[in-house]
Motif scaffolding. Sequence first.
Motif, PDB file in Angstrom:
ATOM      1  N   ILE A  20       0.872  -1.177   0.000  1.00 40.18           N
ATOM      2  CA  ILE A  20       0.000   0.000   0.000  1.00 40.18           C
ATOM      3  C   ILE A  20       0.902   1.218   0.000  1.00 40.18           C
ATOM      4  O   ILE A  20       1.516   1.567   1.015  1.00 40.18           O
ATOM      5  N   ASP A  21       0.975   1.898  -1.149  1.00 40.62           N
ATOM      6  CA  ASP A  21       2.071   2.847  -1.352  1.00 40.62           C
ATOM      7  C   ASP A  21       1.683   3.850  -2.433  1.00 40.62           C
ATOM      8  O   ASP A  21       0.914   3.527  -3.342  1.00 40.62           O
ATOM      9  N   GLY A  22       2.250   5.056  -2.348  1.00 34.01           N
ATOM     10  CA  GLY A  22       2.062   6.031  -3.399  1.00 34.01           C
ATOM     11  C   GLY A  22       2.805   5.673  -4.668  1.00 34.01           C
ATOM     12  O   GLY A  22       2.578   6.273  -5.719  1.00 34.01           O
ATOM     13  N   HIS A  23       3.696   4.665  -4.604  1.00 33.29           N
ATOM     14  CA  HIS A  23       4.533   4.294  -5.744  1.00 33.29           C
ATOM     15  C   HIS A  23       4.635   2.775  -5.812  1.00 33.29           C
ATOM     16  O   HIS A  23       4.539   2.080  -4.795  1.00 33.29           O
ATOM     17  N   SER A  24       4.891   2.262  -6.998  1.00 32.34           N
ATOM     18  CA  SER A  24       4.948   0.806  -7.168  1.00 32.34           C
ATOM     19  C   SER A  24       6.192   0.187  -6.551  1.00 32.34           C
ATOM     20  O   SER A  24       6.182  -0.961  -6.131  1.00 32.34           O
ATOM     21  N   ASP A  25       7.287   0.953  -6.513  1.00 30.18           N
ATOM     22  CA  ASP A  25       8.577   0.449  -6.020  1.00 30.18           C
ATOM     23  C   ASP A  25       9.019  -0.793  -6.789  1.00 30.18           C
ATOM     24  O   ASP A  25       9.731  -1.648  -6.251  1.00 30.18           O
ATOM     25  N   GLY A  26       8.608  -0.887  -8.039  1.00 37.07           N
ATOM     26  CA  GLY A  26       8.946  -2.050  -8.847  1.00 37.07           C
ATOM     27  C   GLY A  26      10.037  -1.790  -9.863  1.00 37.07           C
ATOM     28  O   GLY A  26      10.070  -2.422 -10.908  1.00 37.07           O
ATOM     29  N   ALA A  27      10.948  -0.866  -9.561  1.00 37.70           N
ATOM     30  CA  ALA A  27      12.024  -0.552 -10.509  1.00 37.70           C
ATOM     31  C   ALA A  27      12.959  -1.743 -10.680  1.00 37.70           C
ATOM     32  O   ALA A  27      13.066  -2.627  -9.826  1.00 37.70           O
ATOM     33  N   ASP A  28      13.654  -1.747 -11.822  1.00 33.09           N
ATOM     34  CA  ASP A  28      14.516  -2.871 -12.170  1.00 33.09           C
ATOM     35  C   ASP A  28      15.867  -2.783 -11.472  1.00 33.09           C
ATOM     36  O   ASP A  28      16.514  -1.736 -11.517  1.00 33.09           O
ATOM     37  N   PRO A  29      16.329  -3.862 -10.859  1.00 39.95           N
ATOM     38  CA  PRO A  29      17.700  -3.862 -10.330  1.00 39.95           C
ATOM     39  C   PRO A  29      18.701  -3.698 -11.466  1.00 39.95           C
ATOM     40  O   PRO A  29      18.512  -4.253 -12.550  1.00 39.95           O
ATOM     41  N   PHE A  30      19.750  -2.919 -11.214  1.00 39.07           N
ATOM     42  CA  PHE A  30      20.742  -2.693 -12.250  1.00 39.07           C
ATOM     43  C   PHE A  30      21.478  -3.984 -12.584  1.00 39.07           C
ATOM     44  O   PHE A  30      21.723  -4.293 -13.749  1.00 39.07           O
ATOM     45  N   ASN A  31      21.820  -4.752 -11.579  1.00 41.27           N
ATOM     46  CA  ASN A  31      22.543  -6.009 -11.792  1.00 41.27           C
ATOM     47  C   ASN A  31      21.813  -7.113 -11.043  1.00 41.27           C
ATOM     48  O   ASN A  31      22.070  -7.362  -9.869  1.00 41.27           O
ATOM     49  N   ARG A  32      20.896  -7.772 -11.721  1.00 45.92           N
ATOM     50  CA  ARG A  32      20.083  -8.799 -11.074  1.00 45.92           C
ATOM     51  C   ARG A  32      20.925  -9.974 -10.583  1.00 45.92           C
ATOM     52  O   ARG A  32      20.640 -10.571  -9.546  1.00 45.92           O
ATOM     53  N   LEU A  33      21.942 -10.323 -11.355  1.00 50.18           N
ATOM     54  CA  LEU A  33      22.673 -11.555 -11.085  1.00 50.18           C
ATOM     55  C   LEU A  33      23.572 -11.481  -9.861  1.00 50.18           C
ATOM     56  O   LEU A  33      24.081 -12.501  -9.413  1.00 50.18           O
ATOM     57  N   ARG A  34      23.783 -10.285  -9.313  1.00 47.76           N
ATOM     58  CA  ARG A  34      24.602 -10.218  -8.105  1.00 47.76           C
ATOM     59  C   ARG A  34      23.758 -10.518  -6.868  1.00 47.76           C
ATOM     60  O   ARG A  34      24.297 -10.735  -5.787  1.00 47.76           O
ATOM     61  N   ASN A  35      22.426 -10.503  -7.016  1.00 43.10           N
ATOM     62  CA  ASN A  35      21.539 -10.812  -5.895  1.00 43.10           C
ATOM     63  C   ASN A  35      21.345 -12.316  -5.775  1.00 43.10           C
ATOM     64  O   ASN A  35      21.468 -13.043  -6.764  1.00 43.10           O
ATOM     65  N   PRO A  36      21.035 -12.790  -4.576  1.00 39.99           N
ATOM     66  CA  PRO A  36      20.680 -14.211  -4.459  1.00 39.99           C
ATOM     67  C   PRO A  36      19.399 -14.483  -5.233  1.00 39.99           C
ATOM     68  O   PRO A  36      18.402 -13.781  -5.065  1.00 39.99           O
ATOM     69  N   ILE A  37      19.417 -15.477  -6.114  1.00 42.12           N
ATOM     70  CA  ILE A  37      18.231 -15.821  -6.887  1.00 42.12           C
ATOM     71  C   ILE A  37      17.949 -17.313  -6.742  1.00 42.12           C
ATOM     72  O   ILE A  37      18.851 -18.122  -6.543  1.00 42.12           O
ATOM     73  N   TYR A  38      16.679 -17.629  -6.788  1.00 40.64           N
ATOM     74  CA  TYR A  38      16.166 -18.986  -6.594  1.00 40.64           C
ATOM     75  C   TYR A  38      16.381 -19.511  -5.172  1.00 40.64           C
ATOM     76  O   TYR A  38      16.191 -20.693  -4.917  1.00 40.64           O
ATOM     77  N   ARG A  39      16.822 -18.672  -4.251  1.00 40.07           N
ATOM     78  CA  ARG A  39      17.098 -19.120  -2.878  1.00 40.07           C
ATOM     79  C   ARG A  39      17.046 -17.936  -1.921  1.00 40.07           C
ATOM     80  O   ARG A  39      17.099 -16.780  -2.333  1.00 40.07           O
ATOM     81  N   MET A  40      16.975 -18.240  -0.622  1.00 37.66           N
ATOM     82  CA  MET A  40      17.033 -17.215   0.410  1.00 37.66           C
ATOM     83  C   MET A  40      18.465 -16.668   0.529  1.00 37.66           C
ATOM     84  O   MET A  40      19.434 -17.398   0.281  1.00 37.66           O
ATOM     85  N   PRO A  41      18.621 -15.401   0.909  1.00 46.36           N
ATOM     86  CA  PRO A  41      19.971 -14.900   1.198  1.00 46.36           C
ATOM     87  C   PRO A  41      20.553 -15.639   2.394  1.00 46.36           C
ATOM     88  O   PRO A  41      19.846 -15.943   3.350  1.00 46.36           O
TER      89      PRO A  41
END
Length: 491
Positions: free
Chosen positions: A81-102
């Motif tokens: 519930i927000d004035g903005h979507s906050d759905g912007a794209d990460p600049f480098n997706r692959l540096r984040n943990p993906i398919y798993r918990m951090p």
Amino acid sequence: MRMLVKKKSLVIVTCFLLVLMYVLNEFYRHRTERLSSGNTNTGGTGALVNVIEEHHEALLYWFSAVESGSLPKHGNILLHIDGHSDGADPFNRLRNPIYRMPRNEREIRLMMVKNDVFIQAAAGTGLIKRFIWVWPPYSEVDKPYIAMNVEAGLMYTEENELVMCFCMESNHTSFEHSCVRVQQPEYEDEDEKYFSIERNMCHDMTLGGIVEIVSTHKARELAKSGTWIKASDSVILDIDEDFYACEAVSAPLYDAGMNEDDIDSLSLYIGKILCTDNAKDEMEADRYFQKLLKAVQETLKHCRSGRLGVETCESNHAFTEAVLALMPDMTITRDIMCLPKESTQFMLVNLVERLKRCSDTQLQHIARIGVCMYASPRSTNFNRNNAMILCKGCNGPNSTQVIFHSTTDKEIATTTRNLKEILTQAFIPKVVTVCRSVRDGYTPRKQFPLIEEGVLSVLKAVYPNHVTDDTIHYDSELLGGREGWYFRYSR
């Protein structure tokens, strides 16, 4: 900058769908890692409701809830519930943990880029299967309700680069291209690019998910239906106080005759003199700055009255010495000082010279705005050096990136009632984050106490067995502490 639906083409608008690419069935079959409890210091306290300053700090509490076992690792609904979507794209997706918990704090910090990027990062771990964004009446979204289904996967480009691709369908809207591939931007401030593809070009489409974009009025209607969000659903409730209104903090400076260069120049020298990396030192730095402003104002009065000689008033170095002579007990401590004493003194001359040019009205507005860190010190790219700026927020009054809306006490009461209707449903959230959005300059600072009081009163009323004053946790990095920024020196 925060991203609004109206500012993008429909494909770009639905960029949040990219999040769901990561929620692959493989995650459910093979990924069962838990957060490493010995290495992750999320700051979580086990409280249901957590009040935070900037929105990406919510990740600390969401993953803390996962670690404690109170929130499932996957399959959750994010009610945003927000004035903005906050759905912007990460600049480098692959540096984040993906398919798993951090696995540790470092990996969580890599996900905490800025206030509008964190949701995609969270969904990339598999935490979210359904994203619901409830937008306020002052936003400008074309339709009151849009729901979209998405399938996503991977493909290789002609250059043998592995990229994400997705196909989407909806009964509520049409798409110029139903299937696209994604090209990562070269630079951090650029948007991702989307290219139309045939469906058979996207492989391993094991992803399925739902995104809903809902107006406040429609959300109230759906809440009354009893079927929108069920009691059995696992829900992350996420409320931004800028849902009530959004203002440009720096507007009074522009109204008083300052321009962007004037403001940036002040921030430059503030950042060379004062350096902090936590909210406690941030307040100490602002306290020093307030004393400096008062000394500048007093010295200017002495110059106008003839109490100080012309030579003192015209020489920047002599004027600075006269200013510092009025605050002998306010030497900068090493905790908030960027450089050794002599170097700091050199920078002070430049800062005082710029303050000297300001009118009394401008100095009064500068004092009210104060100085703060440019972002949460937990942000991925935060740097203690040059961290302090004039606390002007992310967007100036001429920005086209956000929709500004001022509010009244009466309208705040109405929004609070709307919020209560939206939340009066069968589910009990697993974790709640309430974001102030004051440091980054979205929530009106003067009205934030009334807004926050309204949000917390709703939570206590809707969840009386789970939310009380004693179960609300206030994050340690809140701007101005628990009481907040605007009234920091008047309480």
